[in-house]
Motif scaffolding. Structure first.
Motif, PDB file in Angstrom:
ATOM      1  N   LEU A 186       0.853  -1.152   0.033  1.00  0.00           N
ATOM      2  CA  LEU A 186       0.203   0.012  -0.060  1.00  0.00           C
ATOM      3  C   LEU A 186       0.792   0.997   0.136  1.00  0.00           C
ATOM      4  CD1 LEU A 186      -2.754   1.180   0.332  1.00  0.00           C
ATOM      5  CD2 LEU A 186      -2.597   1.066   2.893  1.00  0.00           C
ATOM      6  N   LEU A 187       1.888   1.419   0.848  1.00  0.00           N
ATOM      7  CA  LEU A 187       2.422   2.637   0.904  1.00  0.00           C
ATOM      8  C   LEU A 187       3.734   2.782  -0.098  1.00  0.00           C
ATOM      9  CD1 LEU A 187       3.073   2.774   4.810  1.00  0.00           C
ATOM     10  CD2 LEU A 187       1.357   3.795   3.309  1.00  0.00           C
ATOM     11  N   TRP A 188       4.430   1.656  -0.753  1.00  0.00           N
ATOM     12  CA  TRP A 188       5.482   1.937  -1.735  1.00  0.00           C
ATOM     13  C   TRP A 188       5.049   2.773  -2.697  1.00  0.00           C
ATOM     14  CZ3 TRP A 188      10.436   0.591  -1.229  1.00  0.00           C
ATOM     15  CH2 TRP A 188      11.193   0.759  -2.340  1.00  0.00           C
ATOM     16  N   PRO A 189       3.830   2.560  -3.474  1.00  0.00           N
ATOM     17  CA  PRO A 189       3.595   3.447  -4.563  1.00  0.00           C
ATOM     18  C   PRO A 189       3.517   5.011  -4.230  1.00  0.00           C
ATOM     19  CG  PRO A 189       2.227   1.642  -4.676  1.00  0.00           C
ATOM     20  CD  PRO A 189       2.940   1.656  -3.235  1.00  0.00           C
ATOM     21  N   ARG A 190       3.250   5.457  -2.679  1.00  0.00           N
ATOM     22  CA  ARG A 190       2.798   6.573  -2.271  1.00  0.00           C
ATOM     23  C   ARG A 190       4.101   7.304  -1.725  1.00  0.00           C
ATOM     24  NH1 ARG A 190      -1.489   3.403  -2.277  1.00  0.00           N
ATOM     25  NH2 ARG A 190      -3.471   4.398  -2.510  1.00  0.00           N
ATOM     26  N   ILE A 191       5.168   6.994  -1.987  1.00  0.00           N
ATOM     27  CA  ILE A 191       6.624   7.521  -1.380  1.00  0.00           C
ATOM     28  C   ILE A 191       6.564   8.937  -2.248  1.00  0.00           C
ATOM     29  CG2 ILE A 191       9.103   7.262  -1.144  1.00  0.00           C
ATOM     30  CD1 ILE A 191       8.775   4.379  -0.859  1.00  0.00           C
ATOM     31  N   PRO A 192       6.748   9.965  -1.481  1.00  0.00           N
ATOM     32  CA  PRO A 192       6.665  11.101  -2.283  1.00  0.00           C
ATOM     33  C   PRO A 192       8.115  11.688  -2.713  1.00  0.00           C
ATOM     34  CG  PRO A 192       6.650  11.692   0.277  1.00  0.00           C
ATOM     35  CD  PRO A 192       6.529  10.118  -0.004  1.00  0.00           C
ATOM     36  N   GLY A 193       8.097  12.688  -3.342  1.00  0.00           N
ATOM     37  CA  GLY A 193       9.371  13.327  -3.908  1.00  0.00           C
ATOM     38  C   GLY A 193      10.079  12.617  -5.024  1.00  0.00           C
ATOM     39  N   ARG A 194      11.209  13.330  -5.379  1.00  0.00           N
ATOM     40  CA  ARG A 194      12.085  12.347  -6.562  1.00  0.00           C
ATOM     41  C   ARG A 194      12.515  11.117  -6.126  1.00  0.00           C
ATOM     42  NH1 ARG A 194      17.562  15.232  -9.029  1.00  0.00           N
ATOM     43  NH2 ARG A 194      17.867  13.724 -10.572  1.00  0.00           N
ATOM     44  N   ALA A 195      12.854  10.906  -4.785  1.00  0.00           N
ATOM     45  CA  ALA A 195      13.017   9.653  -4.488  1.00  0.00           C
ATOM     46  C   ALA A 195      12.106   8.400  -4.612  1.00  0.00           C
ATOM     47  CB  ALA A 195      13.530   9.409  -2.735  1.00  0.00           C
ATOM     48  N   GLY A 196      10.663   8.949  -4.202  1.00  0.00           N
ATOM     49  CA  GLY A 196       9.641   8.085  -4.711  1.00  0.00           C
ATOM     50  C   GLY A 196       9.532   7.722  -6.269  1.00  0.00           C
ATOM     51  N   ARG A 197       9.750   8.858  -6.761  1.00  0.00           N
ATOM     52  CA  ARG A 197       9.694   8.418  -8.432  1.00  0.00           C
ATOM     53  C   ARG A 197      10.678   7.199  -8.763  1.00  0.00           C
ATOM     54  NH1 ARG A 197       8.610  13.924  -8.807  1.00  0.00           N
ATOM     55  NH2 ARG A 197      10.708  14.523  -9.081  1.00  0.00           N
ATOM     56  N   LEU A 198      11.862   7.159  -8.104  1.00  0.00           N
ATOM     57  CA  LEU A 198      12.859   6.477  -8.556  1.00  0.00           C
ATOM     58  C   LEU A 198      12.748   5.023  -8.069  1.00  0.00           C
ATOM     59  CD1 LEU A 198      16.145   8.758  -8.059  1.00  0.00           C
ATOM     60  CD2 LEU A 198      15.070   7.983 -10.192  1.00  0.00           C
ATOM     61  N   LEU A 199      12.270   5.173  -6.703  1.00  0.00           N
ATOM     62  CA  LEU A 199      11.832   3.679  -6.137  1.00  0.00           C
ATOM     63  C   LEU A 199      10.844   3.089  -6.646  1.00  0.00           C
ATOM     64  CD1 LEU A 199      12.529   4.726  -2.383  1.00  0.00           C
ATOM     65  CD2 LEU A 199      14.209   3.368  -3.753  1.00  0.00           C
ATOM     66  N   GLN A 200       9.712   3.834  -7.255  1.00  0.00           N
ATOM     67  CA  GLN A 200       8.420   3.068  -7.788  1.00  0.00           C
ATOM     68  C   GLN A 200       8.668   2.372  -8.847  1.00  0.00           C
ATOM     69  OE1 GLN A 200       5.699   6.339  -8.071  1.00  0.00           O
ATOM     70  NE2 GLN A 200       5.697   6.755  -5.655  1.00  0.00           N
ATOM     71  N   LYS A 201      10.266   2.634  -9.701  1.00  0.00           N
ATOM     72  CA  LYS A 201      10.325   1.636 -10.580  1.00  0.00           C
ATOM     73  C   LYS A 201      10.414   0.187 -10.385  1.00  0.00           C
ATOM     74  CE  LYS A 201      12.625   5.371 -13.402  1.00  0.00           C
ATOM     75  NZ  LYS A 201      14.168   5.877 -13.906  1.00  0.00           N
ATOM     76  N   VAL A 202      10.602   0.035  -8.982  1.00  0.00           N
ATOM     77  CA  VAL A 202      10.627  -1.423  -8.607  1.00  0.00           C
ATOM     78  C   VAL A 202       9.310  -1.685  -8.270  1.00  0.00           C
ATOM     79  CG1 VAL A 202      11.537  -2.954  -6.936  1.00  0.00           C
ATOM     80  CG2 VAL A 202      12.863  -1.179  -7.687  1.00  0.00           C
ATOM     81  N   PRO A 203       8.628  -2.732  -8.713  1.00  0.00           N
ATOM     82  CA  PRO A 203       7.083  -3.081  -8.561  1.00  0.00           C
ATOM     83  C   PRO A 203       6.989  -3.394  -7.233  1.00  0.00           C
ATOM     84  CG  PRO A 203       8.338  -4.390 -10.311  1.00  0.00           C
ATOM     85  CD  PRO A 203       9.397  -3.858  -9.851  1.00  0.00           C
ATOM     86  N   ALA A 204       5.868  -2.888  -6.824  1.00  0.00           N
ATOM     87  CA  ALA A 204       5.296  -2.933  -5.229  1.00  0.00           C
ATOM     88  C   ALA A 204       5.180  -4.132  -4.874  1.00  0.00           C
ATOM     89  CB  ALA A 204       3.999  -2.234  -4.962  1.00  0.00           C
ATOM     90  N   ALA A 205       4.768  -5.389  -5.795  1.00  0.00           N
ATOM     91  CA  ALA A 205       4.261  -6.554  -5.381  1.00  0.00           C
ATOM     92  C   ALA A 205       5.798  -7.280  -4.967  1.00  0.00           C
ATOM     93  CB  ALA A 205       3.846  -7.439  -6.489  1.00  0.00           C
ATOM     94  N   LEU A 206       6.578  -7.036  -5.647  1.00  0.00           N
ATOM     95  CA  LEU A 206       8.041  -7.661  -5.478  1.00  0.00           C
ATOM     96  C   LEU A 206       8.697  -7.121  -4.234  1.00  0.00           C
ATOM     97  CD1 LEU A 206      10.760  -9.341  -6.459  1.00  0.00           C
ATOM     98  CD2 LEU A 206      11.260  -7.136  -7.500  1.00  0.00           C
ATOM     99  N   VAL A 207       8.503  -5.817  -3.723  1.00  0.00           N
ATOM    100  CA  VAL A 207       9.054  -5.390  -2.765  1.00  0.00           C
ATOM    101  C   VAL A 207       8.205  -5.766  -1.259  1.00  0.00           C
ATOM    102  CG1 VAL A 207       9.123  -3.071  -1.421  1.00  0.00           C
ATOM    103  CG2 VAL A 207       9.941  -3.159  -3.738  1.00  0.00           C
ATOM    104  N   ALA A 208       7.093  -5.965  -1.564  1.00  0.00           N
ATOM    105  CA  ALA A 208       6.164  -6.661  -0.516  1.00  0.00           C
ATOM    106  C   ALA A 208       6.627  -8.059  -0.175  1.00  0.00           C
ATOM    107  CB  ALA A 208       4.753  -6.425  -0.739  1.00  0.00           C
ATOM    108  N   VAL A 209       6.468  -8.714  -1.256  1.00  0.00           N
ATOM    109  CA  VAL A 209       7.098 -10.264  -0.885  1.00  0.00           C
ATOM    110  C   VAL A 209       8.437 -10.206  -0.438  1.00  0.00           C
ATOM    111  CG1 VAL A 209       7.190 -12.337  -1.928  1.00  0.00           C
ATOM    112  CG2 VAL A 209       5.366 -10.780  -2.438  1.00  0.00           C
TER     113      VAL A 209
END
Length: 955
Positions: free
Chosen positions: A200-223
């Motif tokens: 839930l929270l991974w796609p909502r990370i704000p700022g430029r860092a969030g745009r870079l981190l969101q390139k990694v799929p949230a499903a993979l990060v969660a598992v």
């Protein structure tokens, strides 16, 4: 047309390779290469597919390797054979309920055999080319089916999240939920909550860092996060256990009752096919909306071939079932990720399947660390997302919520096939109810009786219609408003019989609807002058003989009620006017007068006038017939005659249909003097279409009308205008039609815009030409476009003396305040401003028009420069130098646009796009600038304008 040779082949600096007649040209060698965009997209899709495939296999109760087999086969086989290049296929959440039920009833090996048979059925349907018929299913049924499957998945996986085991049905799972809550496993709950939190929270990370981190799929990060925490903290939870591939179970012979197996094959085929075909259509929409698609790679991404997609899905299911994999279908999550990651071909889909094979063979020790509760939480989240609030709002808005709810409940309580069949039955019942439901109301207002009929007027509604009509008193005026799309013969006869009786008793009747020629008249041969356009406009209501004005000359036909949100159809809603005869001295036009009547002679003139009730502006033409001085004047919808610029720069792009219409109305179209080449009231209606090979002597070349024609044409225009209905009456009638017919339909939307303010997405800068209707050619409505119009669609460069504050202010306001995402410069054929630039001579008076047109001189110089590549149309060369200048002007004005500070800043930040359009009036065809010069105009191509219908973004 002679302009079939591309412009650049005629360029003196270009040479053409000539092949000998006995030697055919060699086909270019095709080298297999994978674009870097496909590689990166395949990695993104693989990282999503890996945990989801394991989770879906876990949710169905199948061996976990079956999910990996289906993902690999879906990527390689369906990706290679299918008709949707960017759709990613594999084990889908929509098949979870069906597959789990099959495994529970028949076992795993028989389920694999059912998957193979379903694939064969899909191959048969694809060969029969019936894929399009699957799209005829009501969206409410499809959304309800997916919502029911999502609820089933979420409820079942909730037991695994709590550390238990799901039951076979939703009702059993709900009944067992209290007991499961009483004995929940804290470790499984912790892992599941951690997975859901990261998801839930991974796609909502704000700022430029969030745009870079969101390139990694949230499903993979969660598992991955949940697996790492469980391993580091030593939580005792059940984990993935992939057995050796040597013990993997393959398909066996079907074992079970024939009818049950047939129903299972039908259900699997239905769900796989519908989900895959709808997914292919959704992928087409994603491709069309993706920024940057209109570049050089756009032709590679064609629209999906649904029959081929069905064949590809069938082949994938045969291979997957034979290898012991889950059923395969198009997966929305992976497909959207593939498109958004920038994939440009089917290579990304196939490469993702290869990566799944590599992972299944080499990453088994890593996959064995994943907690089952984490996979269950991931699949539960997917199931919850399948119950889309957007879909619920959509079906509610379209009054399909009953079909949606019944389908959802049917799938949850009875099963997928049963729920879909119930949903289809309810949808048919609702459609029949709407077809037979007709609302008939009667009220009196200011002495006029109004009978309003809403809905389809069939024989079932005739008794109620007759009752209502006979309540109307005699000797009164009645307006019957028909608001529907169909009227059968019984209803027509009832209306006609009542009209005859009402008229015989001294009353009057008026029928309004969606067709212009729909009055009531016992005289079958009466005509209103609506013309052929009224017959072919695709309107709703039939116009049988006999439906004409009740009393000629007394009650005109009511204004045409045209749907405000459908494409404009050039309707001819005309009101007959009484014919008048005038006697006066003979009128002759001066040889240099280009705006008066075309040289009528004689002593008697008869003028017949026909006005367009649906327009507030008219254009008239006139012709000569011997010495009788007979002039026929008819207004044409959608054009103007009041602009002095239109008088001096007439349109040369009128379509052939208009030319034929003019020939019928105006008589001979060849004046004796070139200067008399136009018709009456400031319009070049007698000129042929641009690009149709017209003779040079028929073109507008006179200098007098461009400089002094304003003063010379005033008197003839006044005389011609006396034959027309007063413009004030036309304006009032048009406003009245809007208030009565359109305003009630758009009032809610305009009220919302008034509350929320305008939020247009585009700045549309185009010419002031009256034939260029921006809302029509862009299918836009209120609040969509911020429109700036001027003569010649010019964008003055910023700064110094050449700047123009009005255009610059509009650009700054649109970019900085409204934050539009794109700016479009739209030119058109037969532009009078471009003709004036070509015909300009040194030493002419510096009129306001001439001072404004100086902003087009860079376009003129660019078009005349043989050393620079020229703008051109795809497939043919420009028809003449006027069209060449119109195309070049669009490219040049885009360069002026880039020089504005606000535009340059937005382009650097990547928040703005620039587009060029060219609208050919005679062809009713829009061309999109797909290739343009580089910055500053140095190098590159001069610009290629392609048919919008050929550009895939138009899908």
């Amino acid at each position: 047309m002679s302009a079939c040779v591309p412009t650049r082949t005629a360029h003196p600096t270009h040479t053409e390779r000539v092949h000998q007649s006995h030697s055919p040209p060699q086909a270019p060698r095709r080298r297999f290469r994978i674009e870097s965009a496909d590689v990166s997209a395949s990695i993104s899709v693989f990282l999503i597919a890996l945990p989801l495939s394991l989770g879906i296999a876990l949710a169905t109760g199948a061996p976990l390797q079956a999910g990996l087999v289906a993902a690999a086969v879906g990527g390689t086989v369906a990706g290679r054979v299918g008709g949707s290049p960017l759709q990613v296929s594999g084990p889908a959440a929509g098949l979870t309920v069906v597959t789990a039920d099959l495994i529970h009833r028949y076992g795993w090996r028989t389920t694999c055999a059912i998957t193979v048979l379903a694939g064969l059925a899909q191959l048969g349907l694809g060969c029969l080319r019936v894929a399009r018929t699957a799209l005829a299913v009501s969206p409410a049924i499809v959304h309800g089916m997916l919502a029911g499957i999502g609820i089933t998945i979420a409820v079942a996986q909730l037991h695994v999240v709590l550390g238990g085991t799901p039951q076979s049905s939703v009702l059993d799972n709900l009944r067992a939920l209290p007991a499961q809550l009483a004995r929940l496993q804290p470790a499984a709950v912790v892992v599941s909550l951690l997975t859901l939190t990261l998801l839930l929270l991974w796609p909502r990370i704000p700022g430029r860092a969030g745009r870079l981190l969101q390139k990694v799929p949230a499903a993979l990060v969660a598992v991955t996060g949940a697996t790492a925490i469980a391993s580091l903290t030593g939580l005792t939870v059940p984990k993935v256990d992939l057995p050796s591939w040597s013990s993997h179970a393959l398909a066996g012979l079907p074992d079970g009752p024939v009818l049950g197996l047939a129903a299972a094959v039908l259900t699997t085929t239905l769900v796989c096919s519908v989900q895959s075909l709808l997914g292919a259509v959704a992928v087409d929409k994603l491709i069309a909306s993706r920024p940057g698609l209109l570049g050089s790679r756009a032709p590679r991404l064609g629209r999906s071939d649904l029959d081929r997609e069905l064949l590809g899905q069938g082949a994938a299911n045969i291979v997957s079932g034979a290898l012991g994999g889950l059923p395969v279908a198009g997966v929305a999550v992976r497909s959207s990720a593939n498109v958004r990651a920038g994939a440009v071909s089917r290579n990304s889909t196939m490469l993702h399947g290869v990566l799944v094979v590599v992972a299944a063979l080499l990453m088994v020790p890593i996959l064995d660390l994943i907690p089952l509760a984490s996979l269950a939480a991931l699949v539960m989240a997917v199931g919850i997302q399948m119950v889309s609030l957007h879909h619920i709002r959509t079906v509610t808005r379209h009054r399909e919520v009953l079909v949606y709810a019944v389908t959802t409940l049917g799938v949850v309580c009875l099963g997928v096939l049963e729920g879909v069949l119930i949903g289809v039955a309810v949808a048919v019942a609702v459609a029949l109810h709407r077809l037979t439901r007709t609302r008939i109301t009667h009220h009196e207002k200011e002495g006029v009786h109004h009978v309003h009929v809403r809905g389809q007027l069939t024989f079932l509604a005739v008794p109620r219609l007759s009752r209502t009509l006979h309540l109307v008193p005699q000797h009164t005026h009645v307006v019957v408003e028909l608001d529907g799309s169909f009227m059968d013969h019984a209803a027509y006869e009832a209306l006609q019989d009542w009209q005859k009786a009402h008229t015989a008793h001294g009353g009057t009747a008026e029928l309004t609807g969606r067709r212009p020629r729909t009055g009531l008249d016992p005289t079958p041969d009466a005509r209103t002058g609506a013309g052929d356009g009224a017959e072919a406009d695709g309107g709703m209501w039939p116009a049988p003989p006999g439906l004409e004005p009740a009393r000629a000359g007394d009650v005109p036909i009511a204004d045409c009620r045209c749907r405000p949100w459908t494409p404009w159809r050039n309707h001819h809603c005309e009101v007959p006017q009484p014919t008048t005869a005038t006697t006066g001295p003979p009128k002759t036009a001066a040889p240099s007068n280009r705006t008066g009547t075309t040289g009528t002679t004689g002593t008697t003139g008869t003028t017949g006038t026909t006005d367009a009730a649906c327009t507030s502006s008219t254009r008239s033409t006139s012709g000569t017939s011997g010495t009788s001085g007979t002039s026929g004047t008819r207004s044409m919808p959608g054009s103007t005659s009041t602009s002095a610029w239109a008088d001096s720069a007439p349109a040369t792009a009128a379509g052939p249909a208009q030319a034929a219409d003019r020939a019928d109305l105006t008589g001979p179209a060849h004046p004796a003097h070139p200067a008399d080449a136009t018709g009456a009231v400031g319009s070049a209606e007698a000129s042929p279409p641009a690009g149709a090979g017209e003779p040079a002597h028929r073109k507008e070349t006179g200098k007098t009308a461009e400089t002094n024609g304003h003063a010379e044409s005033a008197a003839p225009r006044l005389e011609a205008a006396q034959t027309l209905e007063p413009s004030g009456h036309q304006l009032v009638r048009g406003i009245s039609a809007f208030q009565r017919n359109t305003a009630p339909l758009v009032r809610g939307e305009l009220a919302r815009l008034a509350r929320e303010g305008q939020r247009p997405t585009q700045l549309f800068l185009t010419c002031a030409d009256s034939r260029l209707v921006t809302s029509m050619i862009t299918s836009s409505g209120p609040g969509d476009l911020f429109v700036v119009r001027n003569v010649g669609n010019l964008v003055p460069p910023p700064g110094d003396e050449s700047g123009d504050d009005s255009v610059a202010a509009a650009i700054e306001y649109a970019v900085d305040i409204l934050e539009v995402r794109s700016i479009t410069v739209c030119g058109h054929s037969g532009c009078g401003a471009m003709q004036a630039l070509l015909n300009a001579e040194p030493g002419e008076a510096r009129t306001p028009l001439r001072r404004w047109l100086r902003h087009g001189l860079p376009s003129l110089e660019r078009s005349a420069d043989d050393d620079r590549p020229r703008a051109r149309l795809a497939g043919r060369a420009p028809a003449d130098e006027v069209e060449q200048l119109c195309l070049t002007n669009v490219v040049q004005q885009l360069e002026h646009l880039r020089a504005h500070e606000s535009v340059a800043r937005a382009l650097r930040n990547g928040v703005l796009e620039l587009h060029g359009l060219y609208f050919h009036v005679g062809e009713a065809q829009t061309y999109l600038l797909t290739e343009a010069t580089g910055s500053g105009g140095n190098g590159g191509d001069g610009g290629v304008f392609d048919h919008v219908g050929m550009v895939e973004a138009s899908a």
